[in-house]
Design a protein around this motif. Structure first.
Motif, PDB file in Angstrom:
ATOM      1  N   THR A  72       0.817  -1.218   0.000  1.00 30.50           N
ATOM      2  CA  THR A  72       0.000   0.000   0.000  1.00 30.50           C
ATOM      3  C   THR A  72       0.845   1.260   0.000  1.00 30.50           C
ATOM      4  O   THR A  72       0.464   2.265  -0.619  1.00 30.50           O
ATOM      5  CB  THR A  72      -0.924   0.006   1.230  1.00 30.50           C
ATOM      6  OG1 THR A  72      -1.695  -1.195   1.253  1.00 30.50           O
ATOM      7  CG2 THR A  72      -1.849   1.212   1.219  1.00 30.50           C
ATOM      8  N   VAL A  73       1.981   1.257   0.691  1.00 31.62           N
ATOM      9  CA  VAL A  73       2.816   2.439   0.855  1.00 31.62           C
ATOM     10  C   VAL A  73       4.188   2.170   0.257  1.00 31.62           C
ATOM     11  O   VAL A  73       4.825   1.158   0.573  1.00 31.62           O
ATOM     12  CB  VAL A  73       2.963   2.806   2.349  1.00 31.62           C
ATOM     13  CG1 VAL A  73       3.836   4.043   2.514  1.00 31.62           C
ATOM     14  CG2 VAL A  73       1.596   3.026   2.978  1.00 31.62           C
ATOM     15  N   ARG A  74       4.632   3.093  -0.592  1.00 32.73           N
ATOM     16  CA  ARG A  74       5.937   2.952  -1.227  1.00 32.73           C
ATOM     17  C   ARG A  74       6.619   4.313  -1.277  1.00 32.73           C
ATOM     18  O   ARG A  74       6.017   5.302  -1.696  1.00 32.73           O
ATOM     19  CB  ARG A  74       5.801   2.398  -2.648  1.00 32.73           C
ATOM     20  CG  ARG A  74       5.098   1.051  -2.732  1.00 32.73           C
ATOM     21  CD  ARG A  74       4.840   0.626  -4.168  1.00 32.73           C
ATOM     22  NE  ARG A  74       4.083  -0.616  -4.238  1.00 32.73           N
ATOM     23  CZ  ARG A  74       2.759  -0.697  -4.172  1.00 32.73           C
ATOM     24  NH1 ARG A  74       2.045   0.412  -4.047  1.00 32.73           N
ATOM     25  NH2 ARG A  74       2.156  -1.857  -4.225  1.00 32.73           N
ATOM     26  N   PHE A  75       7.865   4.349  -0.836  1.00 33.80           N
ATOM     27  CA  PHE A  75       8.671   5.561  -0.992  1.00 33.80           C
ATOM     28  C   PHE A  75      10.138   5.169  -1.067  1.00 33.80           C
ATOM     29  O   PHE A  75      10.541   4.130  -0.547  1.00 33.80           O
ATOM     30  CB  PHE A  75       8.413   6.574   0.127  1.00 33.80           C
ATOM     31  CG  PHE A  75       8.451   6.014   1.522  1.00 33.80           C
ATOM     32  CD1 PHE A  75       9.657   5.840   2.199  1.00 33.80           C
ATOM     33  CD2 PHE A  75       7.272   5.682   2.193  1.00 33.80           C
ATOM     34  CE1 PHE A  75       9.688   5.342   3.487  1.00 33.80           C
ATOM     35  CE2 PHE A  75       7.297   5.183   3.486  1.00 33.80           C
ATOM     36  CZ  PHE A  75       8.511   5.008   4.137  1.00 33.80           C
ATOM     37  N   ASP A  76      10.922   6.003  -1.744  1.00 39.31           N
ATOM     38  CA  ASP A  76      12.342   5.735  -1.960  1.00 39.31           C
ATOM     39  C   ASP A  76      13.173   6.941  -1.567  1.00 39.31           C
ATOM     40  O   ASP A  76      12.903   8.066  -2.019  1.00 39.31           O
ATOM     41  CB  ASP A  76      12.628   5.414  -3.428  1.00 39.31           C
ATOM     42  CG  ASP A  76      12.310   3.984  -3.786  1.00 39.31           C
ATOM     43  OD1 ASP A  76      12.976   3.072  -3.239  1.00 39.31           O
ATOM     44  OD2 ASP A  76      11.390   3.769  -4.595  1.00 39.31           O
ATOM     45  N   ALA A  77      14.180   6.704  -0.738  1.00 40.47           N
ATOM     46  CA  ALA A  77      15.205   7.693  -0.414  1.00 40.47           C
ATOM     47  C   ALA A  77      14.597   9.053  -0.060  1.00 40.47           C
ATOM     48  O   ALA A  77      14.921  10.076  -0.676  1.00 40.47           O
ATOM     49  CB  ALA A  77      16.187   7.828  -1.574  1.00 40.47           C
ATOM     50  N   VAL A  78      13.718   9.050   0.955  1.00 40.70           N
ATOM     51  CA  VAL A  78      13.088  10.293   1.405  1.00 40.70           C
ATOM     52  C   VAL A  78      13.555  10.613   2.814  1.00 40.70           C
ATOM     53  O   VAL A  78      14.046   9.753   3.550  1.00 40.70           O
ATOM     54  CB  VAL A  78      11.545  10.195   1.361  1.00 40.70           C
ATOM     55  CG1 VAL A  78      11.069   9.923  -0.055  1.00 40.70           C
ATOM     56  CG2 VAL A  78      11.034   9.126   2.317  1.00 40.70           C
ATOM     57  N   HIS A  79      13.377  11.866   3.187  1.00 41.12           N
ATOM     58  CA  HIS A  79      13.756  12.333   4.519  1.00 41.12           C
ATOM     59  C   HIS A  79      12.527  12.926   5.196  1.00 41.12           C
ATOM     60  O   HIS A  79      11.805  13.729   4.595  1.00 41.12           O
ATOM     61  CB  HIS A  79      14.856  13.390   4.435  1.00 41.12           C
ATOM     62  CG  HIS A  79      16.135  12.871   3.858  1.00 41.12           C
ATOM     63  ND1 HIS A  79      17.194  12.455   4.634  1.00 41.12           N
ATOM     64  CD2 HIS A  79      16.516  12.684   2.563  1.00 41.12           C
ATOM     65  CE1 HIS A  79      18.175  12.043   3.857  1.00 41.12           C
ATOM     66  NE2 HIS A  79      17.790  12.171   2.600  1.00 41.12           N
ATOM     67  N   SER A  80      12.289  12.539   6.443  1.00 40.38           N
ATOM     68  CA  SER A  80      11.197  13.094   7.246  1.00 40.38           C
ATOM     69  C   SER A  80      11.813  13.732   8.483  1.00 40.38           C
ATOM     70  O   SER A  80      12.424  13.050   9.308  1.00 40.38           O
ATOM     71  CB  SER A  80      10.213  11.985   7.654  1.00 40.38           C
ATOM     72  OG  SER A  80       9.136  12.515   8.401  1.00 40.38           O
ATOM     73  N   ALA A  81      11.674  15.039   8.580  1.00 35.59           N
ATOM     74  CA  ALA A  81      12.254  15.776   9.708  1.00 35.59           C
ATOM     75  C   ALA A  81      11.227  16.780  10.215  1.00 35.59           C
ATOM     76  O   ALA A  81      10.403  17.272   9.436  1.00 35.59           O
ATOM     77  CB  ALA A  81      13.537  16.472   9.285  1.00 35.59           C
ATOM     78  N   PRO A  82      11.229  17.074  11.535  1.00 37.46           N
ATOM     79  CA  PRO A  82      12.224  16.659  12.521  1.00 37.46           C
ATOM     80  C   PRO A  82      12.143  15.167  12.823  1.00 37.46           C
ATOM     81  O   PRO A  82      11.091  14.550  12.676  1.00 37.46           O
ATOM     82  CB  PRO A  82      11.852  17.481  13.760  1.00 37.46           C
ATOM     83  CG  PRO A  82      10.378  17.677  13.637  1.00 37.46           C
ATOM     84  CD  PRO A  82      10.131  17.860  12.173  1.00 37.46           C
ATOM     85  N   ARG A  83      13.263  14.636  13.265  1.00 39.18           N
ATOM     86  CA  ARG A  83      13.319  13.236  13.660  1.00 39.18           C
ATOM     87  C   ARG A  83      12.967  13.137  15.143  1.00 39.18           C
ATOM     88  O   ARG A  83      13.190  14.074  15.912  1.00 39.18           O
ATOM     89  CB  ARG A  83      14.707  12.672  13.387  1.00 39.18           C
ATOM     90  CG  ARG A  83      15.080  12.733  11.901  1.00 39.18           C
ATOM     91  CD  ARG A  83      16.520  12.321  11.683  1.00 39.18           C
ATOM     92  NE  ARG A  83      16.722  10.896  11.867  1.00 39.18           N
ATOM     93  CZ  ARG A  83      16.415   9.967  10.950  1.00 39.18           C
ATOM     94  NH1 ARG A  83      15.872  10.349   9.801  1.00 39.18           N
ATOM     95  NH2 ARG A  83      16.648   8.699  11.166  1.00 39.18           N
ATOM     96  N   PRO A  84      12.407  12.015  15.567  1.00 36.46           N
ATOM     97  CA  PRO A  84      12.079  11.846  16.992  1.00 36.46           C
ATOM     98  C   PRO A  84      13.302  11.998  17.883  1.00 36.46           C
ATOM     99  O   PRO A  84      14.443  11.876  17.430  1.00 36.46           O
ATOM    100  CB  PRO A  84      11.517  10.421  17.053  1.00 36.46           C
ATOM    101  CG  PRO A  84      11.040  10.133  15.666  1.00 36.46           C
ATOM    102  CD  PRO A  84      11.983  10.850  14.756  1.00 36.46           C
ATOM    103  N   THR A  85      13.047  12.260  19.148  1.00 33.32           N
ATOM    104  CA  THR A  85      14.148  12.526  20.073  1.00 33.32           C
ATOM    105  C   THR A  85      14.981  11.278  20.357  1.00 33.32           C
ATOM    106  O   THR A  85      16.142  11.395  20.744  1.00 33.32           O
ATOM    107  CB  THR A  85      13.602  13.067  21.411  1.00 33.32           C
ATOM    108  OG1 THR A  85      12.686  12.114  21.966  1.00 33.32           O
ATOM    109  CG2 THR A  85      12.892  14.395  21.197  1.00 33.32           C
ATOM    110  N   ARG A  86      14.407  10.089  20.196  1.00 30.89           N
ATOM    111  CA  ARG A  86      15.144   8.850  20.446  1.00 30.89           C
ATOM    112  C   ARG A  86      15.522   8.193  19.125  1.00 30.89           C
ATOM    113  O   ARG A  86      14.731   8.200  18.170  1.00 30.89           O
ATOM    114  CB  ARG A  86      14.290   7.893  21.297  1.00 30.89           C
ATOM    115  CG  ARG A  86      14.212   8.319  22.755  1.00 30.89           C
ATOM    116  CD  ARG A  86      12.878   8.017  23.389  1.00 30.89           C
ATOM    117  NE  ARG A  86      11.838   8.928  22.903  1.00 30.89           N
ATOM    118  CZ  ARG A  86      10.711   9.194  23.539  1.00 30.89           C
ATOM    119  NH1 ARG A  86      10.478   8.613  24.695  1.00 30.89           N
ATOM    120  NH2 ARG A  86       9.823  10.032  23.033  1.00 30.89           N
ATOM    121  N   PRO A  87      16.733   7.607  19.044  1.00 32.37           N
ATOM    122  CA  PRO A  87      17.186   7.022  17.781  1.00 32.37           C
ATOM    123  C   PRO A  87      16.256   5.956  17.214  1.00 32.37           C
ATOM    124  O   PRO A  87      16.133   5.817  15.990  1.00 32.37           O
ATOM    125  CB  PRO A  87      18.553   6.423  18.148  1.00 32.37           C
ATOM    126  CG  PRO A  87      19.024   7.213  19.316  1.00 32.37           C
ATOM    127  CD  PRO A  87      17.785   7.561  20.088  1.00 32.37           C
TER     128      PRO A  87
END
Length: 288
Positions: free
Chosen positions: A167-182
């Motif tokens: 259902t969901v497909r994505f390639d080499a994307v960035h989502s920011a801000p990133r959560p506080t924990r790794p």
């Protein structure tokens, strides 16, 4: 072992999104030393529905069309701005009704703005008519939940992130801000089915088995341990939350099972009763 004490606000009628009541309520919970506050979700409530509510013998939920049910993430963002220590949880987001690329951004933003205080509680829901309103196939909700959790994890931990699902497909994307924990925003899995247990073992930092008694909870936690072992995961990594027990004996039974958090209901519109409820519950039920 002492329980962490969470509070779920009682909703009813108009006013659940009233800013003064909400701000005073969450500040009060923090002053009382409560660990967390929890927000429910329903995108819509139909005038009539055939779906059976699984947590009441009547098959009907207590909330109706006349009740305010604020968006949980916006409500918790407001709560975050009026507190500094209170953990902010959803119980539960109906995960298949939210596209994971959008949801990853919203959850990470709230996590960052609150200083890492968010727990994202997610479930698959029970109200077919709500799925119909959004145009999401109810029969696919379990599969969608698993795929969406995979996509959330990818977006929170990959830089760049890729996911290739049905259902969901994505390639080499960035989502920011990133959560506080790794590892991303902590995810609480809600539910009482075998699928919910498997989901908790695979994805959860927390597990909230809804609608079961102590005996049923014991069976679910035994299954959870088995699922974690099959994945090579320590079951102790999955913290267990339960609805607030009604007696001291029930509280002791939950302690024996390893429950670390209980959630009690309180009415935000009655500050005196909130304080009385929390104090009485700690003394008479939790024995603190």
């Amino acid at each position: 072992m002492g329980f962490k004490l969470g509070v779920l606000p009682v909703l009813g009628g108009r006013g659940a999104a009233e800013p003064g009541v909400t701000a005073a309520f969450v500040r009060h919970l923090e002053e009382l030393g409560c660990e967390s506050v929890w927000a429910v979700e329903h995108l819509v409530v139909p005038d009539a529905y055939r779906s059976a509510y699984p947590y009441d013998r009547s098959g009907r939920m207590g909330l109706g069309p006349e009740d305010d049910i604020p968006d949980p993430l916006q409500w918790l963002t407001f709560a975050a701005a009026h507190t500094s220590r209170l953990v902010l949880g959803t119980a539960m987001l109906i995960l298949p009704l939210h596209h994971p690329v959008d949801l990853a951004k919203r959850l990470a933003t709230l996590d960052v703005l609150s200083g890492g205080r968010l727990i994202a509680g997610v479930g698959v829901g029970w109200l077919r008519e709500e799925y119909d309103a959004v145009g999401v196939p109810f029969a696919e909700r379990g599969r969608l939940a698993d795929e969406y959790l995979e996509a959330l994890r990818a977006l929170w931990t990959g830089a760049p992130a890729s996911h290739h699902g049905r259902t969901v497909r994505f390639d080499a994307v960035h989502s920011a801000p990133r959560p506080t924990r790794p590892a991303g925003v902590p995810v609480m899995i809600g539910g009482h089915s075998p699928a919910a247990v498997r989901r908790a073992a695979r994805f959860g930092t927390d597990f909230y088995p809804l609608g079961v008694d102590a005996e049923g909870l014991a069976r679910l936690l035994a299954r959870l341990r088995a699922e974690c072992s099959a994945l090579g995961r320590d079951p102790a990594e999955v913290a267990v939350t339960a609805r607030a027990p009604g007696t001291r004996a029930e509280a002791d039974a939950l302690r024996e099972l390893g429950v670390s958090r209980v959630v009690v209901r309180a009415d935000p519109r009655d500050p005196e009763r909130v304080a009385t409820t929390v104090d009485r519950y700690r003394r008479e039920i939790l024995g603190e």
